[in-house]
Design a protein around this motif. Structure first.
Motif, PDB file in Angstrom:
ATOM      1  N   VAL A 343       7.332  -2.742   2.644  1.00  0.00           N
ATOM      2  CA  VAL A 343       6.522  -2.667   3.863  1.00  0.00           C
ATOM      3  C   VAL A 343       5.746  -1.348   3.909  1.00  0.00           C
ATOM      4  O   VAL A 343       4.548  -1.328   4.237  1.00  0.00           O
ATOM      5  CB  VAL A 343       7.410  -2.821   5.113  1.00  0.00           C
ATOM      6  CG1 VAL A 343       6.649  -2.416   6.374  1.00  0.00           C
ATOM      7  CG2 VAL A 343       7.890  -4.266   5.237  1.00  0.00           C
ATOM      8  N   PHE A 344       6.390  -0.253   3.575  1.00  0.00           N
ATOM      9  CA  PHE A 344       5.695   1.034   3.595  1.00  0.00           C
ATOM     10  C   PHE A 344       4.626   1.114   2.508  1.00  0.00           C
ATOM     11  O   PHE A 344       3.591   1.759   2.697  1.00  0.00           O
ATOM     12  CB  PHE A 344       6.698   2.177   3.470  1.00  0.00           C
ATOM     13  CG  PHE A 344       7.275   2.612   4.793  1.00  0.00           C
ATOM     14  CD1 PHE A 344       6.773   3.707   5.472  1.00  0.00           C
ATOM     15  CD2 PHE A 344       8.327   1.912   5.369  1.00  0.00           C
ATOM     16  CE1 PHE A 344       7.298   4.100   6.694  1.00  0.00           C
ATOM     17  CE2 PHE A 344       8.861   2.291   6.592  1.00  0.00           C
ATOM     18  CZ  PHE A 344       8.338   3.388   7.266  1.00  0.00           C
ATOM     19  N   LEU A 345       4.857   0.466   1.376  1.00  0.00           N
ATOM     20  CA  LEU A 345       3.833   0.440   0.335  1.00  0.00           C
ATOM     21  C   LEU A 345       2.641  -0.406   0.765  1.00  0.00           C
ATOM     22  O   LEU A 345       1.483  -0.041   0.494  1.00  0.00           O
ATOM     23  CB  LEU A 345       4.428  -0.104  -0.969  1.00  0.00           C
ATOM     24  CG  LEU A 345       5.374   0.859  -1.699  1.00  0.00           C
ATOM     25  CD1 LEU A 345       6.099   0.136  -2.832  1.00  0.00           C
ATOM     26  CD2 LEU A 345       4.611   2.062  -2.241  1.00  0.00           C
ATOM     27  N   ALA A 346       2.892  -1.526   1.434  1.00  0.00           N
ATOM     28  CA  ALA A 346       1.790  -2.347   1.948  1.00  0.00           C
ATOM     29  C   ALA A 346       0.987  -1.568   2.992  1.00  0.00           C
ATOM     30  O   ALA A 346      -0.255  -1.617   3.008  1.00  0.00           O
ATOM     31  CB  ALA A 346       2.336  -3.641   2.550  1.00  0.00           C
ATOM     32  N   GLY A 347       1.690  -0.842   3.870  1.00  0.00           N
ATOM     33  CA  GLY A 347       1.002  -0.006   4.842  1.00  0.00           C
ATOM     34  C   GLY A 347       0.169   1.072   4.169  1.00  0.00           C
ATOM     35  O   GLY A 347      -0.939   1.401   4.622  1.00  0.00           O
ATOM     36  N   SER A 348       0.680   1.626   3.057  1.00  0.00           N
ATOM     37  CA  SER A 348      -0.073   2.629   2.302  1.00  0.00           C
ATOM     38  C   SER A 348      -1.362   2.047   1.749  1.00  0.00           C
ATOM     39  O   SER A 348      -2.411   2.720   1.741  1.00  0.00           O
ATOM     40  CB  SER A 348       0.783   3.174   1.148  1.00  0.00           C
ATOM     41  OG  SER A 348       1.959   3.795   1.614  1.00  0.00           O
ATOM     42  N   LEU A 439       0.578  -3.446  -6.078  1.00  0.00           N
ATOM     43  CA  LEU A 439       1.387  -3.783  -7.248  1.00  0.00           C
ATOM     44  C   LEU A 439       2.802  -3.223  -7.107  1.00  0.00           C
ATOM     45  O   LEU A 439       3.796  -3.895  -7.432  1.00  0.00           O
ATOM     46  CB  LEU A 439       0.719  -3.230  -8.510  1.00  0.00           C
ATOM     47  CG  LEU A 439       1.444  -3.483  -9.837  1.00  0.00           C
ATOM     48  CD1 LEU A 439       1.661  -4.971 -10.068  1.00  0.00           C
ATOM     49  CD2 LEU A 439       0.649  -2.876 -10.989  1.00  0.00           C
ATOM     50  N   ALA A 440       2.916  -2.007  -6.606  1.00  0.00           N
ATOM     51  CA  ALA A 440       4.236  -1.401  -6.403  1.00  0.00           C
ATOM     52  C   ALA A 440       5.042  -2.183  -5.370  1.00  0.00           C
ATOM     53  O   ALA A 440       6.260  -2.383  -5.531  1.00  0.00           O
ATOM     54  CB  ALA A 440       4.085   0.055  -5.963  1.00  0.00           C
ATOM     55  N   ALA A 441       4.387  -2.636  -4.298  1.00  0.00           N
ATOM     56  CA  ALA A 441       5.085  -3.413  -3.263  1.00  0.00           C
ATOM     57  C   ALA A 441       5.654  -4.695  -3.830  1.00  0.00           C
ATOM     58  O   ALA A 441       6.772  -5.110  -3.475  1.00  0.00           O
ATOM     59  CB  ALA A 441       4.120  -3.713  -2.111  1.00  0.00           C
ATOM     60  N   ALA A 442       4.911  -5.341  -4.721  1.00  0.00           N
ATOM     61  CA  ALA A 442       5.409  -6.578  -5.343  1.00  0.00           C
ATOM     62  C   ALA A 442       6.577  -6.281  -6.280  1.00  0.00           C
ATOM     63  O   ALA A 442       7.587  -7.000  -6.288  1.00  0.00           O
ATOM     64  CB  ALA A 442       4.269  -7.265  -6.099  1.00  0.00           C
ATOM     65  N   ALA A 443       6.460  -5.201  -7.081  1.00  0.00           N
ATOM     66  CA  ALA A 443       7.522  -4.865  -8.030  1.00  0.00           C
ATOM     67  C   ALA A 443       8.813  -4.473  -7.330  1.00  0.00           C
ATOM     68  O   ALA A 443       9.906  -4.630  -7.892  1.00  0.00           O
ATOM     69  CB  ALA A 443       7.049  -3.730  -8.941  1.00  0.00           C
ATOM     70  N   ALA A 444       8.722  -3.952  -6.110  1.00  0.00           N
ATOM     71  CA  ALA A 444       9.917  -3.507  -5.378  1.00  0.00           C
ATOM     72  C   ALA A 444      10.932  -4.626  -5.205  1.00  0.00           C
ATOM     73  O   ALA A 444      12.136  -4.377  -5.098  1.00  0.00           O
ATOM     74  CB  ALA A 444       9.515  -2.944  -4.021  1.00  0.00           C
ATOM     75  N   TRP A 445      10.468  -5.871  -5.187  1.00  0.00           N
ATOM     76  CA  TRP A 445      11.391  -6.991  -4.990  1.00  0.00           C
ATOM     77  C   TRP A 445      12.200  -7.317  -6.234  1.00  0.00           C
ATOM     78  O   TRP A 445      13.100  -8.148  -6.199  1.00  0.00           O
ATOM     79  CB  TRP A 445      10.625  -8.213  -4.484  1.00  0.00           C
ATOM     80  CG  TRP A 445      10.145  -7.975  -3.087  1.00  0.00           C
ATOM     81  CD1 TRP A 445       8.916  -7.551  -2.702  1.00  0.00           C
ATOM     82  CD2 TRP A 445      10.929  -8.070  -1.893  1.00  0.00           C
ATOM     83  NE1 TRP A 445       8.867  -7.374  -1.331  1.00  0.00           N
ATOM     84  CE2 TRP A 445      10.090  -7.681  -0.810  1.00  0.00           C
ATOM     85  CE3 TRP A 445      12.254  -8.436  -1.626  1.00  0.00           C
ATOM     86  CZ2 TRP A 445      10.539  -7.664   0.508  1.00  0.00           C
ATOM     87  CZ3 TRP A 445      12.692  -8.409  -0.311  1.00  0.00           C
ATOM     88  CH2 TRP A 445      11.843  -8.031   0.730  1.00  0.00           C
ATOM     89  N   GLY A 446      11.911  -6.650  -7.355  1.00  0.00           N
ATOM     90  CA  GLY A 446      12.743  -6.801  -8.544  1.00  0.00           C
ATOM     91  C   GLY A 446      13.913  -5.845  -8.588  1.00  0.00           C
ATOM     92  O   GLY A 446      14.738  -5.906  -9.502  1.00  0.00           O
ATOM     93  N   LEU A 447      14.009  -4.965  -7.590  1.00  0.00           N
ATOM     94  CA  LEU A 447      15.111  -4.010  -7.526  1.00  0.00           C
ATOM     95  C   LEU A 447      16.341  -4.640  -6.887  1.00  0.00           C
ATOM     96  O   LEU A 447      16.230  -5.578  -6.093  1.00  0.00           O
ATOM     97  CB  LEU A 447      14.679  -2.780  -6.725  1.00  0.00           C
ATOM     98  CG  LEU A 447      13.466  -2.014  -7.265  1.00  0.00           C
ATOM     99  CD1 LEU A 447      13.032  -0.944  -6.274  1.00  0.00           C
ATOM    100  CD2 LEU A 447      13.789  -1.388  -8.616  1.00  0.00           C
ATOM    101  N   ALA A 448      17.511  -4.120  -7.211  1.00  0.00           N
ATOM    102  CA  ALA A 448      18.745  -4.585  -6.590  1.00  0.00           C
ATOM    103  C   ALA A 448      18.894  -3.958  -5.209  1.00  0.00           C
ATOM    104  O   ALA A 448      18.468  -2.823  -4.978  1.00  0.00           O
ATOM    105  CB  ALA A 448      19.945  -4.226  -7.457  1.00  0.00           C
TER     106      ALA A 448
END
Length: 458
Positions: A343-348, A439-448
């Protein structure tokens, strides 16, 4: 006979740490590490202000200015990778203090630089210390924090970055424009960490998880006992929350004992997806953050604002970092790591587009503050999730190499700004930064997701 370094820590050490309230000793660790973090931020922030002054004073070309900005990140890429490996081998506290000493002395020496080449060389040395310190400090605090508040404490640790950057903005506003040697005085102030390193080395305990993982159980137990005897702050010892959930993942695996084994384990079947996701987030966030914030004072100066006014705008924009951290520190234990980070990356991304197209003082300040708010909140969440991604035996290595990959982007970003500005101005530049945030916001969902879970102490 089993090598002590390959055994998991005594479970009682981890359980005792996670059962603790927030104590006065936790506060000492947090503020001691945080002050080092703030001094790091002050150094990085000073470059953005010094660069603007040197462009005018030394008649630097865009290419020369870009190399001064990127030189520190070259050292940071190497320092982050080596610092994590050293922290897993020699301990968190010792490496933390050594990195502060290296970059503090090199920053002070930068005040004496007589030309571009000397300054670039010193900035590389500064980066070696700075790059190693940040992932080591976050790993250190993460291993001492009770699981139920671990994410929040790491975001608070990251919030010291805003304090340091604000200090840099104040120095930039009051010291650098005051005289022709103002930028030298600014660098001289950066030598403070060299003295602070001695305090850190002797004033803070070693990570008991690292000690236990190395087979030094008596020392680990003694450190934990020190926290248990420390007065609780804000939480009654008789009214603690439930113990932490089991660590994720719990699959058995031998601990890595050498640098090569640790690096190989990062890409094992168990860890490769989260490593790829983590490296992607680190790369993209570094590119967008350092590409934007290192150059903001210079971009404003080029748009016709004088040195004092461009520095003043940057100071106001910087102040929005603190509420960004505060909101992220609350949400990370409510929404979890991945949701808060994305969410914070999308806001960025949205704020970057708005800032790049803003005109007029009010719009520049408002959109710049939004960019600071969301971007630094994202940084807090990223530093919280990074050390949780890996087991104790390679936590420093994993955090350090993720940061090292990110520093590659921070080298490239400042070098990319002048040609991008020439090609399409600030609108094109900040749209590209926004794309990296997405791109970072999408990749964040690959984290545990490790909210409320105990650390993996293998």
């Amino acid at each position: 006979m089993t090598d002590a370094a390959t055994t998991a820590p005594d479970a009682s050490v981890a359980a005792r740490l996670d059962a603790l309230p927030f104590t006065r000793r936790h506060l000492k660790v947090l503020t001691g590490s945080g002050l080092g973090w703030a001094l790091d931020a002050m150094d990085v922030g000073l470059v953005s202000f010094v660069l603007t002054a040197l462009i005018a004073q030394w008649s630097l070309t865009g290419e020369q200015a870009s190399w001064i900005a990127s030189a520190g990140f070259v050292g940071m890429a190497v320092g982050a990778s080596l610092g994590g490996l050293l922290a897993d081998r020699f301990g968190r506290r010792s490496v933390f203090a050594l990195t502060l000493l290296i970059y503090g002395l090199a920053t002070g020496a930068s005040a004496l630089a007589g030309g571009v080449a000397a300054l670039i060389a010193l900035r590389v040395v500064v980066g070696l210390g700075l790059g190693a310190e940040l992932p080591v400090a976050s790993t250190y605090v993460s291993e001492l924090a009770p699981a139920r508040m671990r994410g929040r404490l790491i975001v608070i640790l990251e919030a010291f970055w805003a304090i340091g950057w604000t200090a840099a903005a104040l120095i930039g506003f009051f010291v650098i424009p005051a005289s022709a040697d103002g930028w030298r005085w600014a660098f001289a102030l950066g030598a403070i960490p060299a003295l602070y390193a001695l305090i850190v080395r002797w004033g803070l305990p070693e990570s008991p998880r690292w000690l236990a993982q190395r087979g030094r159980d008596a020392e680990a137990s003694e450190v934990v006992a020190g926290f248990e005897s420390s007065p609780a702050l804000g939480e009654s010892r008789r009214h603690r929350t439930a113990p932490a959930a089991p660590a994720l993942p719990a699959a058995p695996a031998p601990a890595a004992t050498s640098a090569c084994q640790r690096l190989a384990r990062l890409w094992s079947a168990e860890l490769r997806v989260r490593t790829a996701a983590l490296w992607t987030v680190w790369f993209c966030v570094n590119f967008a953050y350092y590409g934007a914030f290192i150059w903001i004072p210079t971009i404003l100066f080029a748009q016709g604002y004088d040195l004092v006014k461009s520095f003043g705008f940057t100071l106001i924009i910087t102040l929005a970092q603190l509420p960004g951290y505060a909101v992220a520190a609350w949400l990370i234990e409510v929404w979890g790591r991945r949701a808060t980070l994305s969410v914070f990356l999308a806001g960025s991304a949205i704020a970057a587009v708005l800032f790049g197209t803003a005109s007029g003082e009010g719009a520049i300040i408002a959109t710049g503050m939004a960019l600071s708010f969301f971007n630094l909140g994202a940084w807090g969440a990223l530093y919280a999730v990074t050390p949780e991604t890996y087991p104790t035996s390679l936590r420093g290595t994993g955090a350090g190499w993720a940061a090292g990959v990110g520093r590659i982007a921070s080298i490239v970003a400042p070098l990319s700004v002048p040609p991008l500005l020439a090609a399409g101005g600030a609108p094109l530049l900040f749209v590209i930064f926004a794309a990296f945030f997405v791109l970072a916001a999408a990749a964040a969902w690959g984290l545990a997701e490790h909210r409320g879970a105990a650390l993996d102490d293998r």
